[in-house]
Motif scaffolding. Structure first.
Motif, PDB file in Angstrom:
ATOM      1  N   SER A 475       0.745  -1.104   0.150  1.00  0.00           N
ATOM      2  CA  SER A 475       0.095   0.221  -0.041  1.00  0.00           C
ATOM      3  C   SER A 475       0.865   1.373  -0.086  1.00  0.00           C
ATOM      4  CB  SER A 475      -1.027  -0.344   1.096  1.00  0.00           C
ATOM      5  OG  SER A 475      -0.360   0.238   2.311  1.00  0.00           O
ATOM      6  N   ASP A 476       2.033   1.187   0.675  1.00  0.00           N
ATOM      7  CA  ASP A 476       3.046   2.648   0.596  1.00  0.00           C
ATOM      8  C   ASP A 476       3.711   2.576  -0.278  1.00  0.00           C
ATOM      9  OD1 ASP A 476       4.342   0.004   0.048  1.00  0.00           O
ATOM     10  OD2 ASP A 476       6.347   1.421   0.821  1.00  0.00           O
ATOM     11  N   ARG A 502      -4.221  11.812  -5.122  1.00  0.00           N
ATOM     12  CA  ARG A 502      -3.316  11.923  -3.989  1.00  0.00           C
ATOM     13  C   ARG A 502      -2.920  13.716  -3.935  1.00  0.00           C
ATOM     14  NH1 ARG A 502       1.775   9.577  -0.391  1.00  0.00           N
ATOM     15  NH2 ARG A 502       1.629  10.607   1.415  1.00  0.00           N
ATOM     16  N   ARG A 511      -6.059  13.956   3.975  1.00  0.00           N
ATOM     17  CA  ARG A 511      -4.961  13.078   3.660  1.00  0.00           C
ATOM     18  C   ARG A 511      -6.070  11.908   3.396  1.00  0.00           C
ATOM     19  NH1 ARG A 511      -4.733   9.014   7.973  1.00  0.00           N
ATOM     20  NH2 ARG A 511      -6.671   8.932   9.623  1.00  0.00           N
ATOM     21  N   TRP A 513      -6.127   7.038   2.335  1.00  0.00           N
ATOM     22  CA  TRP A 513      -5.652   6.343   2.567  1.00  0.00           C
ATOM     23  C   TRP A 513      -6.059   4.431   2.535  1.00  0.00           C
ATOM     24  CZ3 TRP A 513      -7.723   8.909   6.153  1.00  0.00           C
ATOM     25  CH2 TRP A 513      -8.970   8.380   6.877  1.00  0.00           C
TER      26      TRP A 513
END
Length: 537
Positions: A475-476, A502, A511, A513
């Motif tokens: 995911s990073d 993003r 943000r 995620w």
């Protein structure tokens, strides 16, 4: 109405007794010493006399002796009311002189009034006969009186000794406290002269006045001339009534240090504390230097960013014009070959030309995606109220029209109104929902949801699907440009979409995620921290 003569040199005691007896129906006459009481009694004899012992001019014992020696007064009852002579021997002396009662102070007011009422009642009924024993001889009286005085003096001496010991202990504790503090402390009298200084203050003054042997008595102006410009009051001959309330910061040259000075009134003089702040000043100066350097770096960085933006604009122009032209030429020429020379081409040549056309088309899509990504980072936000639910509905409608045969359950939360740039938010939602639509394509049926929840008091928006998902360990890399977690053969795409999302969310102060598992779908969460005022910056 019975008349009572009260004798006391203390105005407060007279007032209290006068108020107490007057409130109980007695006529009250007052005298401040024995001689005055005798004059009043000779003029207007009272029904009762109540006297203290220790008084100027004539004390209570002498008054009682004179009273009993006077034929016109000795039948009037005499009562002692004292807080000074309370020893049993003092009481015996008083009663021996002819007093009928000896009442010690302090006592309950009701009890005092009751005792005097009983004395008056007995006197009226004749049950108080005059003293049957004659007053003691002068020498005997003086001996007894001197013994009483000696007892009183001894008791007073003991009290004074105890008070002196307590004061000495208090001074010792105070001195130890002043010596233990890290601040320099000194006291000055009303003429600015030093009357006390602790060891820390002495160390400071020894540097300022190396030839001064006795520092006590030195003027504050002589010890700290640096203070005179900052405190004009120091020019006055005596300490003024008003002093600066805020602490004063000054540089003390002999120690090459900075001090914060607090002054407090103490009687006619002052108590002054010198707290060293050299380290704090140095840190503040270092912080100012760092801020100056930071501002310079920010200015340099801003200049670099402006240059980079100009280069990015130039790059965008190059991409949109200089790179597209040869791509169009390659695509157009390969299309001519396929259209006009297809019968003459071998099968392998035909496949190669079609692969050339496919790759040029993909290259054009990459160029478009890069241009979108560069545009997202430039320009001001046009902030307004945006209903994300309406945006999501229109995007899903477009996707469904392109593939009407798909069986997809759509859930869209209504009235999800936010503050933001409508165009950029559509770009972000378009990428998220298009990904959800794409990655559920290999399932016979699918479910795509857009909604909102609350987390830690903040609104959180999400796009959820039950499609292919991905390994959460990767995911990073998800929001980096050109990073793909699936092969191009499995799912087409440019690898720019989530990077664009993003950038949009970052520009809105939020943000983003994700949560996912392979073949169990994905959920992308995002927040929008932008306000209309913040968005303009």
């Amino acid at each position: 109405m019975k008349r009572i003569l009260i004798v006391d040199d203390n105005e407060q005691n007279l007032y209290l007794l006068r108020t107490l007896l007057g409130g109980n129906g007695y006529e009250v006459v007052a005298a401040s010493n024995g001689a005055e009481a005798l004059d009043i009694a000779h003029t207007t004899p009272p029904d009762l006399i109540v006297s203290d012992v220790l008084m100027p001019v004539m004390d209570g014992f002498t008054l009682c002796r004179r009273w009993m020696a006077d034929e016109g007064l000795r039948r009037i009852p005499f009562v002692f009311h004292t807080a000074t002579y309370t020893d049993p021997k003092d009481e015996r002396l008083a009663l021996g002189l002819g007093a009928v009662r000896f009442i010690a102070k302090p006592g309950e007011p009701e009890a005092v009034v009751e005792a005097l009422r009983v004395v008056l009642e007995h006197a009226a009924a004749g049950r108080l006969a005059p003293p049957s024993t004659p007053a003691p001889e002068e020498t005997v009286y003086l001996k007894q009186y001197n013994e009483a005085l000696v007892r009183k003096l001894e008791a007073k001496m003991l009290q004074l000794e105890e008070a002196n010991r307590a004061l000495a202990e208090s001074n010792r504790v105070r001195l130890n406290l002043l010596e233990s503090i890290s601040d320099a402390f000194l006291a000055v009298d009303r003429h600015w002269r030093l009357t006390f200084l602790n060891k820390r203050a002495e160390q400071l003054l020894r540097r300022a006045l190396p030839g001064q042997h006795d520092l006590v008595g030195t003027s504050l102006q002589q010890a700290f001339p640096e203070l005179i410009p900052a405190i004009p009051e120091l020019a006055e001959p005596t300490v003024p009534a008003q002093l600066p309330r805020a602490p004063l910061e000054t540089f003390f040259a002999p120690t090459d240090g900075w001090f914060e000075i607090h002054a407090y009134r103490a009687g006619d003089g002052l108590s002054v504390f010198f707290h060293e702040i050299t380290e704090r000043k140095n840190e503040a100066q270092a912080l100012r230097r760092l801020n100056d350097e930071l501002e310079e770096r920010v200015a340099q960085r801003t200049e670099q960013l402006e240059l980079a933006n100009k280069e990015l604009v130039a790059f965008s122009y190059t991409v949109s014009h200089d790179l597209r032209a040869p791509l169009r030429a390659v695509s157009g020429l390969s299309a001519i070959l396929l259209d006009e020379y297809a019968p003459m081409l071998a099968t392998e040549a035909d496949n190669l030309l079609r692969r050339i056309q496919s790759n040029t088309t993909h290259m054009e899509e990459l160029i478009d995606a890069l241009l979108w990504l560069s545009r997202v980072t430039r320009g001001e936000l046009n902030v307004q109220q945006v209903d994300l639910g309406v945006l999501a509905g229109s995007i899903i409608e477009k996707l469904h029209k392109a593939q009407p045969e798909r069986l997809v359950e759509i859930v869209i939360a209504p009235q999800v109104v936010v503050e933001g740039d409508a165009h950029l938010l559509r770009v972000a939602l378009d990428n998220l929902l298009s990904n959800a639509w794409k990655f559920t394509a290999k399932h016979s049926s699918a479910r795509i949801e857009f909604g909102m929840t609350r987390c830690d008091g903040q609104s959180v928006y999400f796009v959820r699907d039950d499609g292919a998902g991905f390994d959460p360990a990767c995911s990073d890399r998800l929001f980096m440009a050109f990073e793909r977690l699936h092969s191009f053969e499995d799912f087409e795409g440019t690898g720019i979409g989530l990077a664009t999302v993003r950038r949009v969310i970052d520009r809105h102060g939020g943000r983003i995620w994700s949560e996912s598992a392979v073949e169990r779908g994905s959920t992308f969460f995002f927040t929008l921290g932008v306000s209309p005022a913040e968005a303009q910056h």
